[in-house]
Design a protein around this motif. Structure first.
Motif, mmCIF file in Angstrom:
data_model
loop_
_atom_site.group_PDB
_atom_site.id
_atom_site.type_symbol
_atom_site.label_atom_id
_atom_site.label_comp_id
_atom_site.label_asym_id
_atom_site.label_seq_id
_atom_site.Cartn_x
_atom_site.Cartn_y
_atom_site.Cartn_z
ATOM 1 N N ALA A 193 0.773 -1.005 0.145
ATOM 2 C CA ALA A 193 0.088 0.286 -0.081
ATOM 3 C C ALA A 193 0.824 1.238 -0.153
ATOM 4 C CB ALA A 193 -0.931 -0.027 1.162
ATOM 5 N N ASP A 194 1.902 1.132 0.758
ATOM 6 C CA ASP A 194 2.678 2.324 0.688
ATOM 7 C C ASP A 194 3.624 2.818 -0.738
ATOM 8 O OD1 ASP A 194 2.018 2.455 3.121
ATOM 9 O OD2 ASP A 194 3.888 2.120 4.175
ATOM 10 N N VAL A 195 4.101 1.376 -1.174
ATOM 11 C CA VAL A 195 4.593 1.651 -2.402
ATOM 12 C C VAL A 195 3.701 1.855 -3.545
ATOM 13 C CG1 VAL A 195 5.707 0.240 -4.386
ATOM 14 C CG2 VAL A 195 6.395 -0.299 -1.833
ATOM 15 N N GLU A 196 2.398 1.551 -3.654
ATOM 16 C CA GLU A 196 1.616 1.950 -4.441
ATOM 17 C C GLU A 196 1.166 3.631 -4.187
ATOM 18 O OE1 GLU A 196 -2.843 0.124 -5.711
ATOM 19 O OE2 GLU A 196 -2.725 1.001 -3.771
ATOM 20 N N ARG A 197 0.989 3.938 -2.946
ATOM 21 C CA ARG A 197 0.711 5.308 -2.851
ATOM 22 C C ARG A 197 1.856 6.293 -3.473
ATOM 23 N NH1 ARG A 197 1.271 5.516 2.710
ATOM 24 N NH2 ARG A 197 3.502 5.988 2.232
ATOM 25 N N ASP A 198 3.179 5.921 -2.975
ATOM 26 C CA ASP A 198 4.071 6.766 -3.451
ATOM 27 C C ASP A 198 4.381 6.521 -5.189
ATOM 28 O OD1 ASP A 198 4.798 7.071 -0.696
ATOM 29 O OD2 ASP A 198 6.403 5.695 -0.809
ATOM 30 N N LEU A 199 3.835 5.733 -5.686
ATOM 31 C CA LEU A 199 4.129 5.469 -7.151
ATOM 32 C C LEU A 199 2.969 6.546 -8.054
ATOM 33 C CD1 LEU A 199 4.983 4.297 -9.517
ATOM 34 C CD2 LEU A 199 3.618 2.366 -9.603
ATOM 35 N N ILE A 200 1.633 6.249 -7.175
ATOM 36 C CA ILE A 200 0.557 7.123 -7.730
ATOM 37 C C ILE A 200 1.103 8.640 -7.595
ATOM 38 C CG2 ILE A 200 -1.750 7.995 -7.275
ATOM 39 C CD1 ILE A 200 -2.479 4.528 -6.845
ATOM 40 N N LEU A 201 1.288 9.018 -6.491
ATOM 41 C CA LEU A 201 1.797 10.487 -6.065
ATOM 42 C C LEU A 201 3.018 11.072 -6.951
ATOM 43 C CD1 LEU A 201 1.474 10.488 -2.109
ATOM 44 C CD2 LEU A 201 -0.280 11.327 -3.985
ATOM 45 N N ALA A 202 3.718 9.990 -7.171
ATOM 46 C CA ALA A 202 4.715 10.428 -8.084
ATOM 47 C C ALA A 202 4.290 10.576 -9.425
ATOM 48 C CB ALA A 202 5.960 9.485 -7.944
ATOM 49 N N THR A 203 3.530 9.673 -10.003
ATOM 50 C CA THR A 203 3.142 9.845 -11.406
ATOM 51 C C THR A 203 2.190 11.021 -11.480
ATOM 52 O OG1 THR A 203 2.937 7.563 -11.362
ATOM 53 C CG2 THR A 203 1.786 8.675 -13.113
ATOM 54 N N LEU A 204 1.235 11.366 -10.377
ATOM 55 C CA LEU A 204 0.481 12.602 -10.413
ATOM 56 C C LEU A 204 1.468 13.628 -10.474
ATOM 57 C CD1 LEU A 204 -2.031 12.067 -8.047
ATOM 58 C CD2 LEU A 204 -2.371 12.620 -10.320
ATOM 59 N N ARG A 205 2.556 13.756 -9.904
ATOM 60 C CA ARG A 205 3.666 15.048 -10.051
ATOM 61 C C ARG A 205 3.954 15.028 -11.246
ATOM 62 N NH1 ARG A 205 4.697 13.223 -4.738
ATOM 63 N NH2 ARG A 205 6.491 11.856 -5.398
ATOM 64 N N GLU A 206 4.592 13.867 -11.790
ATOM 65 C CA GLU A 206 5.038 13.719 -13.281
ATOM 66 C C GLU A 206 4.209 14.386 -14.313
ATOM 67 O OE1 GLU A 206 8.045 13.191 -16.198
ATOM 68 O OE2 GLU A 206 8.184 12.921 -13.902
ATOM 69 N N THR A 207 2.920 14.157 -14.083
ATOM 70 C CA THR A 207 1.919 14.444 -15.016
ATOM 71 C C THR A 207 1.216 15.842 -14.776
ATOM 72 O OG1 THR A 207 0.051 13.452 -13.836
ATOM 73 C CG2 THR A 207 1.352 12.085 -15.634
ATOM 74 N N GLY A 208 1.857 16.547 -13.939
ATOM 75 C CA GLY A 208 1.446 17.959 -13.415
ATOM 76 C C GLY A 208 -0.208 17.775 -12.830
ATOM 77 N N GLY A 209 -0.271 16.723 -12.171
ATOM 78 C CA GLY A 209 -1.691 16.467 -11.650
ATOM 79 C C GLY A 209 -2.684 16.060 -12.453
ATOM 80 N N ARG A 214 -5.032 13.744 -13.739
ATOM 81 C CA ARG A 214 -5.481 12.423 -13.307
ATOM 82 C C ARG A 214 -5.934 11.512 -14.465
ATOM 83 N NH1 ARG A 214 -4.522 15.710 -9.324
ATOM 84 N NH2 ARG A 214 -5.908 15.654 -7.347
ATOM 85 N N THR A 215 -6.284 11.882 -15.504
ATOM 86 C CA THR A 215 -6.545 11.153 -16.820
ATOM 87 C C THR A 215 -5.376 10.512 -17.432
ATOM 88 O OG1 THR A 215 -8.496 12.363 -17.357
ATOM 89 C CG2 THR A 215 -7.609 10.707 -19.046
ATOM 90 N N HIS A 216 -4.288 11.237 -17.409
ATOM 91 C CA HIS A 216 -3.252 10.621 -17.947
ATOM 92 C C HIS A 216 -2.206 9.794 -17.078
ATOM 93 C CE1 HIS A 216 1.239 12.098 -19.923
ATOM 94 N NE2 HIS A 216 0.929 10.820 -19.994
ATOM 95 N N ALA A 217 -2.334 10.234 -15.531
ATOM 96 C CA ALA A 217 -1.769 9.586 -14.665
ATOM 97 C C ALA A 217 -2.418 8.172 -14.727
ATOM 98 C CB ALA A 217 -1.846 10.292 -13.242
ATOM 99 N N ALA A 218 -3.600 7.815 -14.570
ATOM 100 C CA ALA A 218 -4.349 6.727 -14.741
ATOM 101 C C ALA A 218 -3.957 5.741 -15.898
ATOM 102 C CB ALA A 218 -5.948 6.807 -14.662
ATOM 103 N N GLY A 219 -3.749 6.555 -17.049
ATOM 104 C CA GLY A 219 -3.416 5.880 -18.136
ATOM 105 C C GLY A 219 -2.050 5.144 -17.947
ATOM 106 N N LEU A 220 -0.974 5.920 -17.443
ATOM 107 C CA LEU A 220 0.246 5.525 -17.220
ATOM 108 C C LEU A 220 0.017 4.524 -16.245
ATOM 109 C CD1 LEU A 220 2.202 8.898 -17.137
ATOM 110 C CD2 LEU A 220 2.327 7.451 -18.982
ATOM 111 N N LEU A 221 -0.599 4.668 -15.146
ATOM 112 C CA LEU A 221 -0.652 3.506 -14.227
ATOM 113 C C LEU A 221 -1.488 2.165 -14.646
ATOM 114 C CD1 LEU A 221 -1.336 6.003 -11.138
ATOM 115 C CD2 LEU A 221 0.945 4.462 -11.646
ATOM 116 N N GLY A 222 -2.086 2.304 -15.654
ATOM 117 C CA GLY A 222 -3.140 1.113 -16.111
ATOM 118 C C GLY A 222 -4.249 0.779 -15.078
ATOM 119 N N ILE A 223 -4.809 1.822 -14.372
ATOM 120 C CA ILE A 223 -5.885 1.646 -13.747
ATOM 121 C C ILE A 223 -7.062 2.921 -14.293
ATOM 122 C CG2 ILE A 223 -4.380 0.904 -11.603
ATOM 123 C CD1 ILE A 223 -4.782 3.949 -10.545
#
Length: 75
Positions: A20-36, A38-47
């Motif tokens: 759960a910690d690894v998942e949270r950190d990955l999601i938050l890092a992906t959101l930072r990378e995509t400038g927040g 959410r659609t792009h982040a979800a696509g990159l994460l495959g969720i």
């Protein structure tokens, strides 16, 4: 000791951490990378975007700093 390629070395650093910690950190890092974005982040994460929104709501409730979507000048 084995020589690990960089990707394996990163994975080895995660061993022993709660998923759960690894998942949270990955999601938050992906959101930072995509400038927040959410659609792009979800696509990159495959969720699904709904899954991402639910997780973001949970992280916000737990007090984590969740990146906001960047505003464009046309909005």
């Amino acid at each position: 000791m084995h020589n690990l390629d960089p990707e394996q070395a990163i994975v080895e650093q995660l061993v022993g951490l709660p998923v759960a910690d690894v998942e949270r950190d990955l999601i938050l890092a992906t959101l930072r990378e995509t400038g927040g974005n959410r659609t792009h982040a979800a696509g990159l994460l495959g969720i699904a975007i709904r899954t991402l929104r639910n997780k973001i709501n949970s992280y916000t409730a737990e007090g984590y700093d969740v990146p906001e979507a960047l505003q464009t000048s046309g909005q």
